[in-house]
Design a protein around this motif. Sequence first.
Motif, PDB file in Angstrom:
ATOM      1  N   ASP A  10       0.832  -1.202   0.000  1.00  0.00           N
ATOM      2  CA  ASP A  10       0.000   0.000   0.000  1.00  0.00           C
ATOM      3  C   ASP A  10       0.868   1.254   0.000  1.00  0.00           C
ATOM      4  OD1 ASP A  10       1.006  -0.460   2.508  1.00  0.00           O
ATOM      5  OD2 ASP A  10      -0.865  -0.078   3.588  1.00  0.00           O
ATOM      6  N   THR A  11       1.919   1.257   0.815  1.00  0.00           N
ATOM      7  CA  THR A  11       2.858   2.387   0.853  1.00  0.00           C
ATOM      8  C   THR A  11       4.258   1.872   1.184  1.00  0.00           C
ATOM      9  OG1 THR A  11       2.393   2.767   3.205  1.00  0.00           O
ATOM     10  CG2 THR A  11       1.145   4.090   1.597  1.00  0.00           C
ATOM     11  N   LEU A  12       5.235   2.693   0.873  1.00  0.00           N
ATOM     12  CA  LEU A  12       6.626   2.387   1.240  1.00  0.00           C
ATOM     13  C   LEU A  12       7.296   3.715   1.574  1.00  0.00           C
ATOM     14  CD1 LEU A  12       8.853   0.242   1.519  1.00  0.00           C
ATOM     15  CD2 LEU A  12       9.457   0.670  -0.865  1.00  0.00           C
ATOM     16  N   THR A  13       7.347   4.026   2.864  1.00  0.00           N
ATOM     17  CA  THR A  13       7.888   5.310   3.299  1.00  0.00           C
ATOM     18  C   THR A  13       8.866   5.109   4.444  1.00  0.00           C
ATOM     19  OG1 THR A  13       6.007   5.601   4.809  1.00  0.00           O
ATOM     20  CG2 THR A  13       5.836   6.604   2.606  1.00  0.00           C
TER      21      THR A  13
ATOM     22  N   VAL B 205       8.491  -5.907  -6.316  1.00  0.00           N
ATOM     23  CA  VAL B 205       7.652  -5.256  -5.304  1.00  0.00           C
ATOM     24  C   VAL B 205       7.138  -3.935  -5.882  1.00  0.00           C
ATOM     25  CG1 VAL B 205       7.542  -4.362  -2.958  1.00  0.00           C
ATOM     26  CG2 VAL B 205       9.050  -6.295  -3.487  1.00  0.00           C
ATOM     27  N   MET B 206       5.816  -3.788  -5.919  1.00  0.00           N
ATOM     28  CA  MET B 206       5.200  -2.579  -6.465  1.00  0.00           C
ATOM     29  C   MET B 206       4.279  -1.938  -5.440  1.00  0.00           C
ATOM     30  SD  MET B 206       3.974  -3.952 -10.198  1.00  0.00           S
ATOM     31  CE  MET B 206       5.063  -4.838 -11.305  1.00  0.00           C
ATOM     32  N   LEU B 207       4.063  -0.652  -5.610  1.00  0.00           N
ATOM     33  CA  LEU B 207       3.030   0.031  -4.852  1.00  0.00           C
ATOM     34  C   LEU B 207       1.735  -0.017  -5.651  1.00  0.00           C
ATOM     35  CD1 LEU B 207       4.899   3.196  -3.495  1.00  0.00           C
ATOM     36  CD2 LEU B 207       4.755   0.907  -2.523  1.00  0.00           C
ATOM     37  N   VAL B 208       0.633   0.245  -4.997  1.00  0.00           N
ATOM     38  CA  VAL B 208      -0.660   0.259  -5.694  1.00  0.00           C
ATOM     39  C   VAL B 208      -0.629   1.273  -6.832  1.00  0.00           C
ATOM     40  CG1 VAL B 208      -3.122   0.724  -5.453  1.00  0.00           C
ATOM     41  CG2 VAL B 208      -1.915  -0.515  -3.646  1.00  0.00           C
ATOM     42  N   ASP B 209      -0.045   2.446  -6.563  1.00  0.00           N
ATOM     43  CA  ASP B 209       0.037   3.487  -7.596  1.00  0.00           C
ATOM     44  C   ASP B 209       0.935   3.046  -8.754  1.00  0.00           C
ATOM     45  OD1 ASP B 209      -1.618   5.100  -6.121  1.00  0.00           O
ATOM     46  OD2 ASP B 209       0.006   6.252  -5.190  1.00  0.00           O
ATOM     47  N   SER B 210       1.938   2.228  -8.461  1.00  0.00           N
ATOM     48  CA  SER B 210       2.826   1.731  -9.517  1.00  0.00           C
ATOM     49  C   SER B 210       2.059   0.818 -10.460  1.00  0.00           C
ATOM     50  CB  SER B 210       4.004   0.969  -8.897  1.00  0.00           C
ATOM     51  OG  SER B 210       4.744   1.791  -8.037  1.00  0.00           O
ATOM     52  N   VAL B 211       1.217  -0.054  -9.890  1.00  0.00           N
ATOM     53  CA  VAL B 211       0.422  -0.968 -10.711  1.00  0.00           C
ATOM     54  C   VAL B 211      -0.498  -0.170 -11.630  1.00  0.00           C
ATOM     55  CG1 VAL B 211      -1.319  -2.786 -10.682  1.00  0.00           C
ATOM     56  CG2 VAL B 211       0.519  -2.805  -8.986  1.00  0.00           C
ATOM     57  N   LYS B 212      -1.145   0.851 -11.078  1.00  0.00           N
ATOM     58  CA  LYS B 212      -2.055   1.676 -11.885  1.00  0.00           C
ATOM     59  C   LYS B 212      -1.301   2.378 -13.001  1.00  0.00           C
ATOM     60  CE  LYS B 212      -5.316   2.471  -8.087  1.00  0.00           C
ATOM     61  NZ  LYS B 212      -5.923   3.492  -7.185  1.00  0.00           N
TER      62      LYS B 212
END
Length: 208
Positions: free
Chosen positions: A127-130, A194-201
């Motif tokens: 979901d996030t990576l911060t 490893v992807m973020l949700v925004d990356s997939v979109k």
Amino acid sequence: MEISILNQAGEATGKKIKLNAEIFGIEPNDHAIYLDVKQFLANNRQGTAKAKQRSENAHSTRKLGRQKGGGGARPGDLKSPVRVGGGTIFGPVPRDYSFKLNHKLKQLARRSALSLRAKQKEIIVLDTLTFDAPKTKAMVEVLNNLKIAGKKVLFVMPEVNPVVMKSANNIERTNVTTVNELNTYSIMNSNAVVMLVDSVKAIEATLA
């Protein structure tokens, strides 16, 4: 295909994301992958290898022996390729190894690589990576939480994130890229993506 969305702690968030079958569910085209990887490696070759030919050698052109009566072949000058220090026969010269591929073929290759990783269940969505600050220890903790430590890992960010990139710099076999720079070679050269949700979109918007 649906994948559970995880958090940095490696725990399920209870949410799922549906991957576009046109990108993550096609039958992989092995030849397209081969051509795209070959082009990537070829385009990164320097092509600066150089050996001096006979005409470029700095030796004298004086004839070293008489034409006949020496008991062997007719002797030439010191530039002769058969002599020590002479010119090189058919030696390497600077050249450009790069070549072009059709844009649609490159897109097919990326879709095939992503589909292969999805088929092998090697895609993880977060979901996030911060991080509060660039820390290698924080990235190692994420890898351990996701149970992918020691593997070849590719993090795909929706945009440039200096903190995440610096946190992964000192970790062997762990790379960080963005959606715009994602290529077939980096996908195939990893055991976990490893992807973020925004990356997939963003990937679906680019390759759909």
